[in-house]
Enzyme design. Sequence first.
Site, short mmCIF file in Angstrom:
data_model
loop_
_atom_site.label_atom_id
_atom_site.label_comp_id
_atom_site.label_asym_id
_atom_site.label_seq_id
_atom_site.Cartn_x
_atom_site.Cartn_y
_atom_site.Cartn_z
CB CYS A 133 57.08 44.56 43.27
SG CYS A 133 55.74 43.96 44.29
CG HIS A 249 55.80 48.24 46.76
ND1 HIS A 249 54.52 48.67 46.60
CD2 HIS A 249 55.82 46.92 46.40
CE1 HIS A 249 53.76 47.66 46.15
NE2 HIS A 249 54.53 46.60 46.01
N1 LIG Z 1 51.33 45.42 40.07
C1 LIG Z 1 52.56 45.19 40.51
O1 LIG Z 1 53.20 46.05 41.17
C2 LIG Z 1 53.24 43.90 40.22
C3 LIG Z 1 54.59 43.77 40.54
C4 LIG Z 1 55.23 42.55 40.32
C5 LIG Z 1 54.53 41.50 39.79
N2 LIG Z 1 53.21 41.66 39.48
C6 LIG Z 1 52.50 40.50 38.93
O2 LIG Z 1 52.11 40.77 37.60
C7 LIG Z 1 50.86 40.15 37.33
C8 LIG Z 1 49.88 41.19 36.79
O3 LIG Z 1 49.74 42.22 37.73
P1 LIG Z 1 48.98 43.57 37.39
O4 LIG Z 1 49.26 44.46 38.53
O5 LIG Z 1 49.27 44.05 36.02
O6 LIG Z 1 47.43 43.07 37.47
P2 LIG Z 1 46.12 43.69 36.80
O7 LIG Z 1 46.22 45.16 36.66
O8 LIG Z 1 45.01 43.14 37.61
O9 LIG Z 1 46.08 43.04 35.33
C9 LIG Z 1 45.84 41.67 35.15
C10 LIG Z 1 45.98 41.33 33.68
O10 LIG Z 1 45.85 39.92 33.54
C11 LIG Z 1 44.86 39.64 32.56
N3 LIG Z 1 44.17 38.39 32.87
C12 LIG Z 1 43.50 38.09 33.99
N4 LIG Z 1 42.98 36.83 33.90
C13 LIG Z 1 43.36 36.35 32.70
C14 LIG Z 1 43.15 35.12 32.01
N5 LIG Z 1 42.46 34.13 32.56
N6 LIG Z 1 43.70 34.98 30.79
C15 LIG Z 1 44.40 35.97 30.22
N7 LIG Z 1 44.64 37.16 30.81
C16 LIG Z 1 44.13 37.35 32.05
C17 LIG Z 1 43.92 40.82 32.63
O11 LIG Z 1 43.20 40.88 31.43
P3 LIG Z 1 41.64 41.31 31.32
O12 LIG Z 1 41.65 42.77 30.97
O13 LIG Z 1 41.14 40.48 30.20
O14 LIG Z 1 41.01 41.02 32.63
C18 LIG Z 1 44.93 41.95 32.78
O15 LIG Z 1 45.51 42.26 31.54
C19 LIG Z 1 50.42 39.49 38.65
O16 LIG Z 1 50.79 38.14 38.64
C20 LIG Z 1 51.23 40.23 39.69
O17 LIG Z 1 51.48 39.45 40.83
C21 LIG Z 1 52.56 42.83 39.67
#
Ligand SMILES: NC(=O)c1ccc[n+]([C@@H]2O[C@H](COP(=O)([O-])OP(=O)(O)OC[C@H]3O[C@@H](n4cnc5c(N)ncnc54)[C@H](OP(=O)(O)O)[C@@H]3O)[C@@H](O)[C@H]2O)c1
Length: 345
Positions: A133, A249
């Site tokens: 990001c 960010h």
């Molecule tokens: N946030 C950012 O700014 C950003 C930027 C770039 C990349 N990312 C990447 O995007 C990904 C998600 O980030 P996020 O910020 O959206 O995180 P988040 O808010 O913590 O959401 C995580 C998601 O993953 C699901 N999940 C977790 N464990 C799982 C499993 N075992 N099987 C299936 N689904 C599962 C969760 O579902 P449940 O509701 O079932 O727990 C939820 O929908 C990460 O890899 C992160 O590094 C994030």
Amino acid sequence: MNTNHPNIAIVGATGAVGQTLISLLDERDFPVNDVALLASSRSAGRKQVVRGKERQVEDLEGFNFANTDLAFFSAGGSVSERHARRAAAQGALVIDNTNAFRMDDDVPLVVPQVNAEVVRQRPDSGIISNPNCSTIPLVRLLRPLHDHTPISSVVVSTYQAASGAGLSGIDELRKSADRVLSDQTSADTDNVKFSDPLGFNLIPNIDRPLDTGFTLEEQKMLQESRKIMGLPDFALTATCVRVPVINAHSETAYIRFETPVGREQVVSLLRSLEDILVYDDGPGKVTYPTPRFLSDPNQVHVGRIRINPDDPCGLWLWLIADNIRIGAALNAIQIAEAVTNMQVQ
Ligand SMILES: NC(=O)c1ccc[n+]([C@@H]2O[C@H](COP(=O)([O-])OP(=O)(O)OC[C@H]3O[C@@H](n4cnc5c(N)ncnc54)[C@H](OP(=O)(O)O)[C@@H]3O)[C@@H](O)[C@H]2O)c1
């Protein structure tokens, strides 16, 4: 792949990135046939209206991607490692938001404004990676600046919001700040997402430490910038800091060019770019955006553009981008738009 009205799967649909992807399908009027919402068994059964139709979150474990054209993965690196290649083998084109495959040779790493041409054809792996990001907004500035006047080196510092660690990162910041505001002197004991309490604090430690003394987040910025720009020797070094900001960010970049550059030239070049909002009231004025009050989360915001008075080749700037949109969901949708427009099969 049905490029006109693809069947879409959103893995991590209940998370920060997944929920924003869902909003963006509407905002950008992205053509879809069916949409599958996938998450862990914890959220299976939850209902949500997507593109005007109520849908139920399904458990990723048992899901078959045979009828999926495009699968967005945003559920963490280990989930992508377990399921993304399976989804691609079942026929889906995977757009992965995690760190799992970004540096793999058979996986293109794409910022559509910079290198959309690398996804003219479906990659053999069936996976396209979305970069980190902090890297995405930076390369959107560096690539055109480098094309204008070659860059010899870049020094970056990032100021990364809590939402970069997902919805629970925001929650952890709120709780940590509450402890400070309510005069609780004992240290937070419930840090999970961050290595230290984030409330009213700064943490120069994002992702895991490496033997070099850098963190993985800092290494990603170097390696990913090189891969996206196709410049394997590009010189960039970073310090990445988590800050007590909820979302968006910020970064400072000191960009050293091979020859002197004019400040006005840089301002007008940046102003000519798509979806870059330049804050500049002329030389000698201190003009800038701040993360809490971003006017448009779909643009990269740039200010404090100034030449080092002791070095006519040195340019400083300040940039901010919504990490969940520009840094993840919006970039992923723009990749999907590029592949559907180019009719990638
Ligand atoms: N946030 C950012 O700014 C950003 C930027 C770039 C990349 N990312 C990447 O995007 C990904 C998600 O980030 P996020 O910020 O959206 O995180 P988040 O808010 O913590 O959401 C995580 C998601 O993953 C699901 N999940 C977790 N464990 C799982 C499993 N075992 N099987 C299936 N689904 C599962 C969760 O579902 P449940 O509701 O079932 O727990 C939820 O929908 C990460 O890899 C992160 O590094 C994030």
